[in-house]
Design a protein around this motif. Structure first.
Motif, short mmCIF file in Angstrom:
data_model
loop_
_atom_site.label_atom_id
_atom_site.label_comp_id
_atom_site.label_asym_id
_atom_site.label_seq_id
_atom_site.Cartn_x
_atom_site.Cartn_y
_atom_site.Cartn_z
N VAL A 54 0.84 -1.20 0.00
CA VAL A 54 0.00 0.00 0.00
C VAL A 54 0.88 1.25 0.00
O VAL A 54 0.61 2.21 -0.75
CB VAL A 54 -0.97 -0.01 1.21
CG1 VAL A 54 -1.61 1.35 1.41
CG2 VAL A 54 -2.03 -1.08 1.03
N LYS A 55 1.93 1.26 0.80
CA LYS A 55 2.84 2.41 0.83
C LYS A 55 3.51 2.60 -0.53
O LYS A 55 3.65 3.73 -1.01
CB LYS A 55 3.90 2.23 1.92
CG LYS A 55 3.35 2.38 3.31
CD LYS A 55 4.43 2.14 4.35
CE LYS A 55 3.85 2.10 5.74
NZ LYS A 55 4.85 1.74 6.76
N CYS A 57 2.36 1.65 -3.50
CA CYS A 57 1.35 2.13 -4.45
C CYS A 57 1.03 3.60 -4.22
O CYS A 57 0.90 4.38 -5.18
CB CYS A 57 0.09 1.28 -4.36
SG CYS A 57 0.28 -0.39 -5.03
N ALA A 58 0.90 4.00 -2.97
CA ALA A 58 0.63 5.40 -2.66
C ALA A 58 1.77 6.30 -3.15
O ALA A 58 1.53 7.38 -3.70
CB ALA A 58 0.41 5.58 -1.16
N LEU A 61 1.50 6.61 -6.91
CA LEU A 61 0.41 7.52 -7.28
C LEU A 61 0.80 8.97 -7.03
O LEU A 61 0.46 9.86 -7.82
CB LEU A 61 -0.86 7.16 -6.52
CG LEU A 61 -1.53 5.85 -6.94
CD1 LEU A 61 -2.68 5.52 -5.99
CD2 LEU A 61 -2.02 5.92 -8.37
N ASP A 62 1.52 9.22 -5.93
CA ASP A 62 1.99 10.59 -5.66
C ASP A 62 2.94 11.07 -6.76
O ASP A 62 2.87 12.22 -7.21
CB ASP A 62 2.70 10.66 -4.31
CG ASP A 62 1.74 10.58 -3.13
OD1 ASP A 62 0.52 10.79 -3.34
OD2 ASP A 62 2.21 10.30 -2.01
#
Length: 87
Positions: A54-55, A57-58, A61-62
């Motif tokens: 999740v980190k 992927c985030a 995305l950023d």
């Protein structure tokens, strides 16, 4: 030592090759955890790996959001409504 290898599955700590690969692995982990068939230690390891994914992927995305802002001159435009889509 063998126990640790089983929990890690050999390749779990590896960084994903792409956003799509990370999302696919995350979906697989969620499916395994939701099945309720994982032992406690494996569930904890799956949760930890999921958190890492999740980190990742985030972060991806950023990065993409920053690139889009640069390409759009720092002015993100709203998506066109259905009426404007044909124009």
């Amino acid at each position: 030592m063998v126990k640790k290898m089983n929990v890690d599955n050999g390749d779990s700590p590896a960084r994903p090759a792409s956003f799509e690969e990370a999302m696919a692995e995350l979906a697989q982990l969620v499916t395994q955890m939701e099945s309720g068939q994982l032992p406690l230690e494996a569930s904890v390891a799956a949760y930890a790996r999921g958190s890492e994914l999740v980190k990742y992927c985030a972060g991806q995305l950023d990065k993409v959001e920053s690139q889009v802002k640069i390409l759009e001159g720092d002015m993100l435009k709203p998506f066109a409504d259905g009426d404007e889509a044909g124009q």
